[in-house]
Scaffold this motif. Structure first.
Motif, PDB file in Angstrom:
ATOM      1  N   GLY A  75       7.518  -4.573  11.678  1.00  0.00           N
ATOM      2  CA  GLY A  75       8.731  -3.771  11.510  1.00  0.00           C
ATOM      3  C   GLY A  75       9.190  -3.761  10.062  1.00  0.00           C
ATOM      4  O   GLY A  75       8.474  -4.173   9.157  1.00  0.00           O
ATOM      5  N   PRO A  76      10.423  -3.306   9.822  1.00  0.00           N
ATOM      6  CA  PRO A  76      10.947  -3.271   8.454  1.00  0.00           C
ATOM      7  C   PRO A  76      11.108  -4.692   7.912  1.00  0.00           C
ATOM      8  O   PRO A  76      11.481  -5.602   8.647  1.00  0.00           O
ATOM      9  CB  PRO A  76      12.314  -2.610   8.601  1.00  0.00           C
ATOM     10  N   GLN A  77      10.814  -4.856   6.641  1.00  0.00           N
ATOM     11  CA  GLN A  77      10.926  -6.160   5.987  1.00  0.00           C
ATOM     12  C   GLN A  77      11.707  -6.015   4.692  1.00  0.00           C
ATOM     13  O   GLN A  77      11.468  -5.082   3.925  1.00  0.00           O
ATOM     14  CB  GLN A  77       9.536  -6.726   5.672  1.00  0.00           C
ATOM     15  N   LYS A  78      12.621  -6.927   4.454  1.00  0.00           N
ATOM     16  CA  LYS A  78      13.364  -6.914   3.185  1.00  0.00           C
ATOM     17  C   LYS A  78      12.493  -7.416   2.049  1.00  0.00           C
ATOM     18  O   LYS A  78      12.614  -6.954   0.923  1.00  0.00           O
ATOM     19  CB  LYS A  78      14.616  -7.775   3.296  1.00  0.00           C
ATOM     20  N   GLU A  79      11.639  -8.370   2.336  1.00  0.00           N
ATOM     21  CA  GLU A  79      10.771  -8.962   1.315  1.00  0.00           C
ATOM     22  C   GLU A  79       9.319  -8.740   1.712  1.00  0.00           C
ATOM     23  O   GLU A  79       8.826  -9.358   2.655  1.00  0.00           O
ATOM     24  CB  GLU A  79      11.071 -10.456   1.176  1.00  0.00           C
ATOM     25  N   ILE A  80       8.639  -7.851   0.979  1.00  0.00           N
ATOM     26  CA  ILE A  80       7.243  -7.561   1.329  1.00  0.00           C
ATOM     27  C   ILE A  80       6.245  -8.255   0.421  1.00  0.00           C
ATOM     28  O   ILE A  80       5.051  -8.216   0.688  1.00  0.00           O
ATOM     29  CB  ILE A  80       6.975  -6.044   1.372  1.00  0.00           C
ATOM     30  N   ARG A  81       6.733  -8.895  -0.647  1.00  0.00           N
ATOM     31  CA  ARG A  81       5.809  -9.570  -1.564  1.00  0.00           C
ATOM     32  C   ARG A  81       4.858 -10.521  -0.846  1.00  0.00           C
ATOM     33  O   ARG A  81       3.658 -10.527  -1.161  1.00  0.00           O
ATOM     34  CB  ARG A  81       6.567 -10.298  -2.667  1.00  0.00           C
ATOM     35  N   PRO A  82       5.318 -11.339   0.110  1.00  0.00           N
ATOM     36  CA  PRO A  82       4.363 -12.228   0.789  1.00  0.00           C
ATOM     37  C   PRO A  82       3.225 -11.479   1.498  1.00  0.00           C
ATOM     38  O   PRO A  82       2.092 -11.970   1.532  1.00  0.00           O
ATOM     39  CB  PRO A  82       5.232 -12.974   1.812  1.00  0.00           C
ATOM     40  N   PHE A  83       3.502 -10.300   2.006  1.00  0.00           N
ATOM     41  CA  PHE A  83       2.446  -9.507   2.649  1.00  0.00           C
ATOM     42  C   PHE A  83       1.433  -9.028   1.611  1.00  0.00           C
ATOM     43  O   PHE A  83       0.231  -9.071   1.858  1.00  0.00           O
ATOM     44  CB  PHE A  83       3.053  -8.321   3.401  1.00  0.00           C
ATOM     45  N   TYR A  84       1.917  -8.563   0.460  1.00  0.00           N
ATOM     46  CA  TYR A  84       1.016  -8.169  -0.625  1.00  0.00           C
ATOM     47  C   TYR A  84       0.160  -9.354  -1.076  1.00  0.00           C
ATOM     48  O   TYR A  84      -1.031  -9.213  -1.331  1.00  0.00           O
ATOM     49  CB  TYR A  84       1.807  -7.665  -1.837  1.00  0.00           C
ATOM     50  N   GLN A  85       0.767 -10.529  -1.187  1.00  0.00           N
ATOM     51  CA  GLN A  85       0.055 -11.699  -1.668  1.00  0.00           C
ATOM     52  C   GLN A  85      -1.062 -12.119  -0.723  1.00  0.00           C
ATOM     53  O   GLN A  85      -2.108 -12.586  -1.173  1.00  0.00           O
ATOM     54  CB  GLN A  85       1.028 -12.862  -1.896  1.00  0.00           C
ATOM     55  N   LEU A  86      -0.871 -11.948   0.556  1.00  0.00           N
ATOM     56  CA  LEU A  86      -1.875 -12.333   1.543  1.00  0.00           C
ATOM     57  C   LEU A  86      -2.968 -11.280   1.730  1.00  0.00           C
ATOM     58  O   LEU A  86      -4.047 -11.592   2.220  1.00  0.00           O
ATOM     59  CB  LEU A  86      -1.212 -12.604   2.895  1.00  0.00           C
ATOM     60  N   ALA A  87      -2.690 -10.058   1.338  1.00  0.00           N
ATOM     61  CA  ALA A  87      -3.598  -8.940   1.631  1.00  0.00           C
ATOM     62  C   ALA A  87      -4.690  -8.761   0.583  1.00  0.00           C
ATOM     63  O   ALA A  87      -4.533  -9.125  -0.580  1.00  0.00           O
ATOM     64  CB  ALA A  87      -2.788  -7.648   1.744  1.00  0.00           C
ATOM     65  N   ASP A  88      -5.788  -8.163   1.024  1.00  0.00           N
ATOM     66  CA  ASP A  88      -6.853  -7.714   0.132  1.00  0.00           C
ATOM     67  C   ASP A  88      -6.722  -6.227  -0.149  1.00  0.00           C
ATOM     68  O   ASP A  88      -7.203  -5.739  -1.160  1.00  0.00           O
ATOM     69  CB  ASP A  88      -8.234  -7.949   0.763  1.00  0.00           C
ATOM     70  N   ALA A  89      -6.096  -5.507   0.774  1.00  0.00           N
ATOM     71  CA  ALA A  89      -6.044  -4.051   0.667  1.00  0.00           C
ATOM     72  C   ALA A  89      -4.765  -3.508   1.295  1.00  0.00           C
ATOM     73  O   ALA A  89      -4.084  -4.201   2.051  1.00  0.00           O
ATOM     74  CB  ALA A  89      -7.255  -3.431   1.364  1.00  0.00           C
ATOM     75  N   LEU A  90      -4.484  -2.258   0.967  1.00  0.00           N
ATOM     76  CA  LEU A  90      -3.368  -1.529   1.558  1.00  0.00           C
ATOM     77  C   LEU A  90      -3.913  -0.228   2.124  1.00  0.00           C
ATOM     78  O   LEU A  90      -4.675   0.472   1.448  1.00  0.00           O
ATOM     79  CB  LEU A  90      -2.310  -1.202   0.496  1.00  0.00           C
ATOM     80  N   ALA A  91      -3.536   0.088   3.343  1.00  0.00           N
ATOM     81  CA  ALA A  91      -3.923   1.363   3.952  1.00  0.00           C
ATOM     82  C   ALA A  91      -2.702   2.262   4.013  1.00  0.00           C
ATOM     83  O   ALA A  91      -1.683   1.890   4.578  1.00  0.00           O
ATOM     84  CB  ALA A  91      -4.489   1.141   5.344  1.00  0.00           C
ATOM     85  N   ILE A  92      -2.803   3.435   3.402  1.00  0.00           N
ATOM     86  CA  ILE A  92      -1.741   4.434   3.467  1.00  0.00           C
ATOM     87  C   ILE A  92      -2.389   5.806   3.654  1.00  0.00           C
ATOM     88  O   ILE A  92      -2.440   6.624   2.741  1.00  0.00           O
ATOM     89  CB  ILE A  92      -0.807   4.389   2.243  1.00  0.00           C
ATOM     90  N   PRO A  93      -2.911   6.052   4.852  1.00  0.00           N
ATOM     91  CA  PRO A  93      -3.592   7.324   5.123  1.00  0.00           C
ATOM     92  C   PRO A  93      -2.598   8.432   5.473  1.00  0.00           C
ATOM     93  O   PRO A  93      -2.550   8.925   6.589  1.00  0.00           O
ATOM     94  CB  PRO A  93      -4.504   6.968   6.298  1.00  0.00           C
ATOM     95  N   SER A  94      -1.794   8.811   4.498  1.00  0.00           N
ATOM     96  CA  SER A  94      -0.714   9.777   4.702  1.00  0.00           C
ATOM     97  C   SER A  94      -1.219  11.184   4.992  1.00  0.00           C
ATOM     98  O   SER A  94      -2.169  11.645   4.381  1.00  0.00           O
ATOM     99  CB  SER A  94       0.152   9.871   3.443  1.00  0.00           C
ATOM    100  N   PHE A  95      -0.506  11.864   5.874  1.00  0.00           N
ATOM    101  CA  PHE A  95      -0.751  13.290   6.081  1.00  0.00           C
ATOM    102  C   PHE A  95       0.028  14.111   5.063  1.00  0.00           C
ATOM    103  O   PHE A  95      -0.308  15.248   4.795  1.00  0.00           O
ATOM    104  CB  PHE A  95      -0.379  13.707   7.508  1.00  0.00           C
TER     105      PHE A  95
END
Length: 155
Positions: free
Chosen positions: A46-66
């Motif tokens: 869901g919505p998160q106020k602090e997303i930095r920890p998610f970026y730090q744990l991730a290898d990639a970001l998926a944003i397959p926008s229409f």
């Protein structure tokens, strides 16, 4: 839908998708993840106020926008060293190159999504790759852009 279906097609199962943000159809996506056998691999935060920890744990970001004129999350994720899976409908895809991201060729195609996911997974975040991705968008820094604009106005 296509992202979840693309994930389900992958032979590789040692991955995790964290879905961040608000969507009025989240319950449908959660149910779809379960139906596709992805319940242990996909989590909806869901919505998160602090997303930095998610970026730090991730290898990639998926944003397959229409449709997205230029998703700021593209540059944010590159600054955090992530490889980007995007679409040509995200204006942010214009700043990507072969070492920083890939675009899904056909968003409606599950096969195309699976291919883009395979490519994305072949670019894990390392110290060197993260630095290269970060440096690839250094010229887009807000302060640099403002200085260039001021200089252009008073040149």
């Amino acid at each position: 839908h296509q992202l979840l279906e693309g994930l389900a097609k992958l032979k590789r199962k040692d991955l995790h998708l964290s879905v961040i943000g608000k969507d009025s159809h989240q319950e449908l996506y959660e149910a779809k993840a379960v139906r596709l056998g992805l319940a242990k691999q996909v989590h909806f935060f869901g919505p998160q106020k602090e997303i930095r920890p998610f970026y730090q744990l991730a290898d990639a970001l998926a944003i397959p926008s229409f449709y997205d004129p230029f998703a700021n999350v593209t540059v944010e994720a590159l600054a955090m060293g992530l490889f980007i899976l995007s679409s040509k409908y995200n204006g942010g895809s214009e700043v990507l190159h072969c070492n920083t991201g890939t675009c899904v060729e056909e968003l409606q195609s599950v096969e195309s999504m699976a291919q883009a996911l395979e490519k994305t997974l072949s670019h894990p975040k390392t110290k060197n790759s993260a630095l290269e991705r970060r440096l690839s968008i250094e010229h887009l820094d807000y302060g640099r852009q403002m200085n260039a604009l001021v200089e252009a106005c008073f040149a």
